[in-house]
Design a protein around this motif. Structure first.
Motif, PDB file in Angstrom:
ATOM      1  N   ASP A  81     -93.901 -33.215 -32.667  1.00 39.79           N
ATOM      2  CA  ASP A  81     -95.220 -33.689 -33.101  1.00 39.79           C
ATOM      3  C   ASP A  81     -95.892 -32.698 -34.033  1.00 39.79           C
ATOM      4  N   VAL A  82     -96.739 -33.210 -34.894  1.00 36.36           N
ATOM      5  CA  VAL A  82     -97.716 -32.355 -35.570  1.00 36.36           C
ATOM      6  C   VAL A  82     -98.921 -32.266 -34.631  1.00 36.36           C
ATOM      7  N   VAL A  83     -99.294 -31.033 -34.271  1.00 38.12           N
ATOM      8  CA  VAL A  83    -100.401 -30.880 -33.313  1.00 38.12           C
ATOM      9  C   VAL A  83    -101.695 -30.448 -33.994  1.00 38.12           C
ATOM     10  N   ALA A 116     -97.032 -48.703 -32.922  1.00 40.54           N
ATOM     11  CA  ALA A 116     -97.411 -50.115 -33.048  1.00 40.54           C
ATOM     12  C   ALA A 116     -96.449 -50.893 -33.940  1.00 40.54           C
ATOM     13  N   SER A 117     -95.824 -50.191 -34.895  1.00 40.22           N
ATOM     14  CA  SER A 117     -94.951 -50.885 -35.846  1.00 40.22           C
ATOM     15  C   SER A 117     -93.627 -51.329 -35.235  1.00 40.22           C
ATOM     16  N   GLY A 118     -93.352 -50.891 -34.028  1.00 43.69           N
ATOM     17  CA  GLY A 118     -92.114 -51.318 -33.373  1.00 43.69           C
ATOM     18  C   GLY A 118     -92.307 -52.581 -32.559  1.00 43.69           C
ATOM     19  N   GLY A 158     -95.332 -59.984 -35.989  1.00 40.76           N
ATOM     20  CA  GLY A 158     -94.952 -60.135 -37.397  1.00 40.76           C
ATOM     21  C   GLY A 158     -95.634 -61.252 -38.155  1.00 40.76           C
ATOM     22  N   ALA A 159     -96.898 -61.527 -37.839  1.00 38.49           N
ATOM     23  CA  ALA A 159     -97.635 -62.537 -38.618  1.00 38.49           C
ATOM     24  C   ALA A 159     -98.228 -61.879 -39.859  1.00 38.49           C
ATOM     25  N   LEU A 160     -98.091 -62.534 -40.991  1.00 38.02           N
ATOM     26  CA  LEU A 160     -98.670 -62.041 -42.247  1.00 38.02           C
ATOM     27  C   LEU A 160     -99.705 -63.063 -42.684  1.00 38.02           C
ATOM     28  N   GLY A 202    -104.879 -49.674 -40.432  1.00 39.10           N
ATOM     29  CA  GLY A 202    -104.480 -51.037 -40.814  1.00 39.10           C
ATOM     30  C   GLY A 202    -104.798 -52.070 -39.746  1.00 39.10           C
ATOM     31  N   PHE A 203    -105.145 -51.620 -38.558  1.00 37.57           N
ATOM     32  CA  PHE A 203    -105.596 -52.463 -37.451  1.00 37.57           C
ATOM     33  C   PHE A 203    -104.669 -53.668 -37.247  1.00 37.57           C
ATOM     34  N   LYS A 204    -105.097 -54.877 -37.654  1.00 42.73           N
ATOM     35  CA  LYS A 204    -104.273 -56.066 -37.382  1.00 42.73           C
ATOM     36  C   LYS A 204    -103.498 -56.544 -38.605  1.00 42.73           C
ATOM     37  N   VAL A 205    -103.631 -55.841 -39.729  1.00 43.54           N
ATOM     38  CA  VAL A 205    -103.033 -56.383 -40.970  1.00 43.54           C
ATOM     39  C   VAL A 205    -102.141 -55.383 -41.699  1.00 43.54           C
ATOM     40  N   SER A 206    -101.694 -54.336 -41.009  1.00 38.38           N
ATOM     41  CA  SER A 206    -100.926 -53.281 -41.694  1.00 38.38           C
ATOM     42  C   SER A 206     -99.689 -53.799 -42.401  1.00 38.38           C
ATOM     43  N   PHE A 207     -98.978 -54.743 -41.769  1.00 36.09           N
ATOM     44  CA  PHE A 207     -97.680 -55.145 -42.327  1.00 36.09           C
ATOM     45  C   PHE A 207     -97.813 -55.818 -43.692  1.00 36.09           C
ATOM     46  N   GLY A 208     -98.960 -56.433 -43.946  1.00 38.81           N
ATOM     47  CA  GLY A 208     -99.148 -57.094 -45.235  1.00 38.81           C
ATOM     48  C   GLY A 208     -99.627 -56.163 -46.332  1.00 38.81           C
ATOM     49  N   ILE A 263     -92.136 -36.760 -40.711  1.00 36.65           N
ATOM     50  CA  ILE A 263     -91.968 -36.244 -39.347  1.00 36.65           C
ATOM     51  C   ILE A 263     -92.605 -37.228 -38.368  1.00 36.65           C
ATOM     52  N   ASP A 264     -91.848 -37.554 -37.321  1.00 41.26           N
ATOM     53  CA  ASP A 264     -92.375 -38.477 -36.309  1.00 41.26           C
ATOM     54  C   ASP A 264     -92.020 -37.956 -34.915  1.00 41.26           C
ATOM     55  N   GLY A 265     -93.047 -37.652 -34.145  1.00 39.49           N
ATOM     56  CA  GLY A 265     -92.828 -37.027 -32.848  1.00 39.49           C
ATOM     57  C   GLY A 265     -92.042 -37.885 -31.876  1.00 39.49           C
TER      58      GLY A 265
HETATM   59  C1  LIG Z   1     -99.542 -56.721 -29.969  1.00 42.67           C
HETATM   60  C2  LIG Z   1     -99.707 -56.373 -31.439  1.00 42.67           C
HETATM   61  C3  LIG Z   1     -99.472 -57.336 -32.384  1.00 42.67           C
HETATM   62  C4  LIG Z   1     -99.634 -57.074 -33.747  1.00 42.67           C
HETATM   63  N1  LIG Z   1     -99.369 -58.036 -34.662  1.00 42.67           N
HETATM   64  C5  LIG Z   1     -99.477 -57.764 -35.973  1.00 42.67           C
HETATM   65  C6  LIG Z   1     -99.158 -58.737 -36.930  1.00 42.67           C
HETATM   66  O1  LIG Z   1     -98.780 -59.842 -36.572  1.00 42.67           O
HETATM   67  N2  LIG Z   1     -99.269 -58.424 -38.254  1.00 42.67           N
HETATM   68  C7  LIG Z   1     -99.701 -57.159 -38.659  1.00 42.67           C
HETATM   69  O2  LIG Z   1     -99.796 -56.917 -39.867  1.00 42.67           O
HETATM   70  N3  LIG Z   1    -100.016 -56.221 -37.750  1.00 42.67           N
HETATM   71  C8  LIG Z   1     -99.923 -56.500 -36.433  1.00 42.67           C
HETATM   72  N4  LIG Z   1    -100.247 -55.548 -35.508  1.00 42.67           N
HETATM   73  C9  LIG Z   1    -100.811 -54.286 -35.975  1.00 42.67           C
HETATM   74  C10 LIG Z   1     -99.718 -53.375 -36.508  1.00 42.67           C
HETATM   75  O3  LIG Z   1     -98.656 -53.325 -35.605  1.00 42.67           O
HETATM   76  C11 LIG Z   1    -100.302 -51.986 -36.739  1.00 42.67           C
HETATM   77  O4  LIG Z   1    -101.474 -52.082 -37.534  1.00 42.67           O
HETATM   78  C12 LIG Z   1     -99.303 -51.104 -37.475  1.00 42.67           C
HETATM   79  O5  LIG Z   1     -98.067 -51.106 -36.835  1.00 42.67           O
HETATM   80  C13 LIG Z   1     -99.822 -49.685 -37.597  1.00 42.67           C
HETATM   81  O6  LIG Z   1     -98.863 -48.970 -38.316  1.00 42.67           O
HETATM   82  P1  LIG Z   1     -99.018 -47.407 -38.523  1.00 42.67           P
HETATM   83  O7  LIG Z   1     -97.875 -46.981 -39.337  1.00 42.67           O
HETATM   84  O8  LIG Z   1    -100.401 -47.138 -39.026  1.00 42.67           O
HETATM   85  O9  LIG Z   1     -98.983 -46.794 -37.044  1.00 42.67           O
HETATM   86  P2  LIG Z   1     -97.802 -46.745 -35.964  1.00 42.67           P
HETATM   87  O10 LIG Z   1     -96.849 -47.848 -36.118  1.00 42.67           O
HETATM   88  O11 LIG Z   1     -98.448 -46.582 -34.636  1.00 42.67           O
HETATM   89  O12 LIG Z   1     -96.998 -45.441 -36.364  1.00 42.67           O
HETATM   90  C14 LIG Z   1     -97.482 -44.148 -36.158  1.00 42.67           C
HETATM   91  C15 LIG Z   1     -96.298 -43.223 -35.948  1.00 42.67           C
HETATM   92  O13 LIG Z   1     -96.783 -41.890 -35.947  1.00 42.67           O
HETATM   93  C16 LIG Z   1     -96.119 -41.160 -34.960  1.00 42.67           C
HETATM   94  N5  LIG Z   1     -97.037 -40.096 -34.578  1.00 42.67           N
HETATM   95  C17 LIG Z   1     -98.264 -40.246 -34.012  1.00 42.67           C
HETATM   96  N6  LIG Z   1     -98.851 -39.062 -33.865  1.00 42.67           N
HETATM   97  C18 LIG Z   1     -97.993 -38.150 -34.347  1.00 42.67           C
HETATM   98  C19 LIG Z   1     -98.054 -36.730 -34.463  1.00 42.67           C
HETATM   99  N7  LIG Z   1     -99.132 -36.043 -34.054  1.00 42.67           N
HETATM  100  N8  LIG Z   1     -96.998 -36.083 -35.010  1.00 42.67           N
HETATM  101  C20 LIG Z   1     -95.908 -36.769 -35.426  1.00 42.67           C
HETATM  102  N9  LIG Z   1     -95.800 -38.114 -35.334  1.00 42.67           N
HETATM  103  C21 LIG Z   1     -96.838 -38.787 -34.809  1.00 42.67           C
HETATM  104  C22 LIG Z   1     -95.840 -42.151 -33.855  1.00 42.67           C
HETATM  105  O14 LIG Z   1     -94.720 -41.740 -33.078  1.00 42.67           O
HETATM  106  C23 LIG Z   1     -95.599 -43.433 -34.611  1.00 42.67           C
HETATM  107  O15 LIG Z   1     -94.226 -43.686 -34.842  1.00 42.67           O
HETATM  108  C24 LIG Z   1    -100.063 -55.781 -34.141  1.00 42.67           C
HETATM  109  C25 LIG Z   1    -100.279 -54.793 -33.197  1.00 42.67           C
HETATM  110  C26 LIG Z   1    -100.097 -55.069 -31.850  1.00 42.67           C
HETATM  111  C27 LIG Z   1    -100.304 -53.974 -30.834  1.00 42.67           C
END
Ligand SMILES: Cc1cc2nc3c(=O)[nH]c(=O)nc-3n(C[C@H](O)[C@H](O)[C@H](O)COP(=O)(O)OP(=O)(O)OC[C@H]3O[C@@H](n4cnc5c(N)ncnc54)[C@H](O)[C@@H]3O)c2cc1C
Length: 396
Positions: free
Chosen positions: A197-199, A57-59, A63-65, A353-359, A48-50
């Motif tokens: 959303d999940v609240v 952030a994943s959109g 895309g650096a790994l 995952g902060f700055k490294v989630s994609f890897g 589920i994604d609100g």
């Molecule tokens: C400018 C920038 C550059 C980056 N560059 C890199 C990079 O080069 N390499 C790398 O590995 N990482 C990079 N990152 C970090 C990476 O993008 C994030 O760590 C990663 O996308 C986090 O993924 P996630 O799935 O944890 O969260 P998100 O991608 O934020 O996904 C969370 C999802 O949950 C949904 N959601 C939130 N709350 C709720 C709720 N209550 N109910 C239902 N749905 C909900 C949201 O709609 C969203 O789609 C970068 C980030 C930024 C901002």
């Protein structure tokens, strides 16, 4: 609310009477990998994604790994090395299955060394990489070289050394998340629900409460809601230290540039220049702990772009075709926060995952699913949610 179903008996998932085996909250890179891995393991799964899959952030566009430095080797560095290596095969299989291009390439990385003492340090890392950056017949290097592989990429003084890291890679964040979504949709036991959303959770931690007033009971719930995970997880335990993490804003830009897409990415003092395979070059990223406008770009991005154009003159006249800002999930202890909630063991964190989630996301997803799949995947001790909480409690 939009419900995309893998099979018919999930109809009306928002109103379902019987519990779903696995509920995943959040369809970013973390939640998508979890959904695909769960579906492949035969687990009845609802994601589920609100705001919509890959809307957080994943959109993004960078895309650096990038691997950790090869010195002071640790369980965490080994985990990341293994994950970055296995991602190559994971993505190849995903592309073959879905027919979509994730824009992956092990392009390597160049790091200019503007000061003499950095060369000695880099030569030490060269030896470290020789020891640690290997698995079976594969090995990767942290070479000190005396000129860029291609003139002007980046521009450096004559004879100024650079590091050539042959392990770093790049991926298209939007390409990879689209391929994962397609893969999840192809799985009969995975459903995706968007727009709600999940609240919160019920007091027993066995059902999620939705923004439309409905509730979904589950056997297990993975909280992969990016930076919003921290409040959701904290809401399940009144005595937990807070906050469990924070959002760190980042800004990035995408340029249209006729450059060789096989060039290594360039890294210098927090600036990334990432050549992609579709005629674009991404530039990032700011790292902002405080901000007023989470999704706006501003002069900080213009400064970063100017630095990139100076470092790589072939980008000088390249048009900026996109500017983007997003919020990274940073857990209290900076490392990923993964695994059972201390008070509700059927709720599993998959965030931070902060700055490294994609890897890492594909391996973290496998680890978090272990209670359901029976797999045995050990995580670095610092990733465990309980470790984060213990450490945060000590700081209170
Ligand atoms: C400018 C920038 C550059 C980056 N560059 C890199 C990079 O080069 N390499 C790398 O590995 N990482 C990079 N990152 C970090 C990476 O993008 C994030 O760590 C990663 O996308 C986090 O993924 P996630 O799935 O944890 O969260 P998100 O991608 O934020 O996904 C969370 C999802 O949950 C949904 N959601 C939130 N709350 C709720 C709720 N209550 N109910 C239902 N749905 C909900 C949201 O709609 C969203 O789609 C970068 C980030 C930024 C901002």
């Amino acid at each position: 609310m939009e419900l995309i179903m893998g099979h018919a008996d999930t109809a009306g998932a928002g109103r379902r009477q019987s519990p779903v085996t696995l509920l995943i909250v959040g369809g970013g890179i973390m939640g998508l990998w979890a959904a695909v891995k769960a579906g492949r393991a035969g687990i009845d799964t609802l994601l589920i994604d609100g705001s919509g899959v890959a809307s957080g952030a994943s959109g993004g566009i960078l895309g650096a790994l990038m691997p950790h430095m090869p010195d002071r080797w640790s369980a965490k560095k080994q985990f990341q090395f293994d994950a970055l290596l296995s991602l190559e095969e994971e993505i190849a299989a995903l592309e073959a299955e879905t027919g979509l291009d994730a824009g992956y390439r092990r392009c390597g990385r160049l790091i200019p060394l503007p000061k003499p003492h950095l060369v000695d340090i880099a030569l030490g890392h060269q030896r470290d990489a020789d020891i640690h950056w290997r698995q079976g017949s594969r090995s990767f290097a942290w070479n000190v070289i005396t000129a860029p592989l291609e003139a002007g990429w980046p521009v450096v003084e004559t004879g100024q050394p650079l590091v050539h890291d042959t392990f770093a890679a790049r991926v298209s964040p939007r390409g990879l998340t689209a391929a994962l979504r397609r893969s999840a949709e192809r799985l009969a036991n995975v459903s995706i629900m968007e727009g709600t959303d999940v609240v919160g959770f019920d007091t027993a931690g066995s059902a999620a409460l939705l923004s439309d007033g409905e509730r979904i009971a589950y056997g297990h719930c993975i909280v992969a809601a990016g930076h919003r995970s921290f409040d959701l997880l904290a809401s399940l335990g009144p005595d937990l230290p807070r906050p469990l993490g924070q959002a760190v804003k980042g800004q990035a830009a995408l340029l249209r540039a006729a450059i060789n897409p096989d060039l290594p990415l360039v890294f210098l003092d927090g600036l990334y220049i990432v050549p992609h395979g579709d005629g674009t070059v991404a530039i990032g990223s700011t790292s902002e702990n405080s901000f007023d406008q989470p999704f706006d770009t501003d002069s900080q991005l213009e400064d970063l772009t100017a630095r990139a154009r100076a470092l790589v003159p072939s980008l000088h006249d390249a048009d900026v075709i996109a500017r983007w800002a997003g919020l990274r999930p940073k857990a209290i202890e900076r490392d990923p926060m993964v695994g059972p909630h201390p008070e509700h063991g059927n709720v599993l964190a998959l965030t931070g995952g902060f700055k490294v989630s994609f890897g890492l996301a594909h391996r973290l997803a496998e680890a978090v699913l272990a209670p359901l799949t029976g797999a045995s995947i050990s995580l670095p001790p610092g990733f465990d949610m309980a470790h984060h909480l213990a450490s945060a409690s000590r700081q209170r």
